[in-house]
Scaffold this motif. Structure first.
Motif, mmCIF file in Angstrom:
data_model
loop_
_atom_site.group_PDB
_atom_site.id
_atom_site.type_symbol
_atom_site.label_atom_id
_atom_site.label_comp_id
_atom_site.label_asym_id
_atom_site.label_seq_id
_atom_site.Cartn_x
_atom_site.Cartn_y
_atom_site.Cartn_z
ATOM 1 N N GLU A 136 0.813 -1.214 0.000
ATOM 2 C CA GLU A 136 0.000 0.000 0.000
ATOM 3 C C GLU A 136 0.849 1.266 0.000
ATOM 4 O OE1 GLU A 136 -3.133 0.088 -0.794
ATOM 5 O OE2 GLU A 136 -2.864 -2.080 -0.911
ATOM 6 N N ARG A 161 -1.480 -0.932 -7.827
ATOM 7 C CA ARG A 161 -1.589 -1.700 -6.579
ATOM 8 C C ARG A 161 -2.463 -2.930 -6.782
ATOM 9 N NH1 ARG A 161 1.465 1.515 -3.646
ATOM 10 N NH2 ARG A 161 1.121 3.674 -4.188
ATOM 11 N N ARG A 165 -1.469 -6.584 -5.729
ATOM 12 C CA ARG A 165 -2.270 -7.413 -4.809
ATOM 13 C C ARG A 165 -2.524 -8.778 -5.433
ATOM 14 N NH1 ARG A 165 -6.020 -2.915 -4.795
ATOM 15 N NH2 ARG A 165 -5.044 -1.351 -3.476
#
Ligand code: AMP
Ligand code: GLY
Length: 428
Positions: A136, A161, A165
């Motif tokens: 993050e 991101r 992930r």
């Protein structure tokens, strides 16, 4: 005397072909080899898988093999060299302890940190929650790597991101790479130009081979997914003499002496995958404990010296006395891959007849090929690598592509821009 090459790719065809030219070698055995090594004069395939260490050892003993040369990383990481040594046989490659440089990216990164070897900033995770939390606040793009061997597929460059992930979930949760993804390295993205720096190491001395540059992305302009390598050329003009000296001082010597300090004596081929930043500083992306594929094909195609004698010198600890000669001509190698590679691809596709006679400056190395009822068919993702030398990079490239067009089968995929950086430099 007899020599055994372990493996079945393009790198192993090039190794076998090069070793077969040595006047000291009566026969090169390849376990298991491909259709290219099956038909190479002085070379014989033996149907032993590269991962079956017991069967490889039995083969070397039965055939009275003098020296074994290991192509791929898996048997090295599994300890093939340790097994052969324990049985009193000569096997060229690092032992399992040294092969951790490639076998565990987490170990390799920590090793580089301990010895001040320049590389990207990184963190290692086994917990998905902790990795996601780190992601993050990481700057993008960010690079996510499975710790263990993943056949060249374990690296994701995440530009968002969400992509990051997904990669972390795939590796740490869904275990798409099995136990190889039980630990991940998350590292800083390094901009710059890549180069492959490969050396022979005898425990004390380091003898660099000719430099080379690979093309990892599947498509022209370095687009598309990462592959094992879609083409390569040698030399890599970005690796100047000054940069070579720097790579030796900052990367290669600290690596071999750092391993020695930790009780590991490195012998074998040592490959540093480097990113050269815009200021000309080298940083290590990864270590491989073996020759590169496809870098080996153009590199060995330029070797004038006897490869067997170089390997013998390495096994005897005399690399300081060796000085290999290289063709001044550059060499360019273009990989032809099966449709779908590096994703799922079909096997068993017929490849038409290959040209019977080629000039001495051109060679078609096989990778994923096999003979089915005497016919040449595909058996892997990367299928052929056409290599050519020429008086300039442009000439070498054009000579390689002329043969690529002649050997391509329907559905084959290849990049049309191999060596583009060297060509641009040549034009300037
Ligand atoms: P590796 O197997 O670690 O060499 O990674 C495969 C490829 O991913 C490399 O050849 C690079 O093209 C790319 N790569 C890996 N690490 C980085 C990094 N830190 N920064 C930029 N590109 C990277
Ligand atoms: N061509 C890159 C490698 O052999 O790892």
């Amino acid at each position: 005397m007899k020599i055994l090459v372990i493996g079945c790719g393009g790198r192993e065809h090039a190794l076998a072909w090069t070793l077969a030219r040595s006047p000291r070698i009566s026969e090169v055995l390849v376990a298991p080899g491909n259709a290219g090594t099956a038909t190479e004069p002085g070379v014989r395939n033996v149907a032993v898988p590269a991962e079956d260490l017991d069967a490889l050892l039995a083969l070397a003993q039965r055939e009275a093999v003098e020296i074994t040369v290991v192509g791929p990383e898996a048997p090295l990481v599994a300890g093939v060299v340790d097994r052969f040594r324990a049985a009193g046989l000569k096997c060229f490659g690092p032992d399992a302890q040294c092969a951790r440089l490639e076998g565990s990216k987490a170990w390799s990164k920590a090793f580089m940190q301990r010895h001040g070897i320049p590389t990207a900033e990184h963190r290692t995770f086994t917990s998905l929650e902790e990795a996601l939390a780190y992601l993050e606040q990481a700057s993008l793009p960010v690079v996510i790597k499975a710790d263990g061997l993943a056949a060249g597929k374990g690296v994701v460059i995440a530009h968002s991101r969400e992509e990051g992930r997904r990669a972390l979930h795939d590796m740490l949760d869904a275990r798409v790479f099995g136990s190889a993804g039980a630990q991940v390295v998350v590292e800083e993205f390094l901009p710059g130009e890549e180069a492959s720096f490969i050396a022979l190491v005898d425990g004390d001395h380091i003898l660099p081979l000719a430099s080379s540059q690979d093309h990892k992305a599947r498509d022209d302009g370095d687009q598309g997914p990462n592959t094992g390598g879609m083409g390569a050329y040698s030399p890599a003009p970005v690796v100047t003499d000054a940069l070579t000296a720097r790579i030796m001082d900052e990367v290669m010597r600290p690596t071999v002496s750092g391993l020695a300090l930790e009780g590991c004596r490195y012998t074998g081929f040592l490959y540093a995958g480097l990113m050269i930043d815009p200021q000309g500083r080298p940083r290590v992306l990864e270590f491989n404990c073996r020759l590169g594929d496809p870098e080996t094909q153009p590199v060995l195609f330029r070797l004038e010296s006897d490869l067997f004698e170089l390997i013998e010198a390495a096994l005897d600890g005399r690399l300081d006395q060796a000085s290999p000669r290289w063709h001044v001509q550059p060499a360019v190698g273009v990989v032809l891959a099966a449709a779908g590679y590096p994703g799922p691809y079909e096997k068993g596709t017929p490849i038409g007849d290959l040209p019977g006679r080629l000039p001495e400056t051109v060679k078609v190395f096989h990778a994923g090929t096999t003979l089915a009822d005497g016919r040449l068919v595909t058996s892997g993702g990367r299928v052929l690598c056409v290599v050519a030398r020429g008086d300039s990079v442009v000439e070498a490239r054009d000579a390689a592509y002329a043969v690529v067009d002649a050997v391509a089968w329907p559905g084959a995929h290849w990049r049309r821009d191999i060596a583009y950086r060297a060509v641009a430099r040549e034009r300037r």
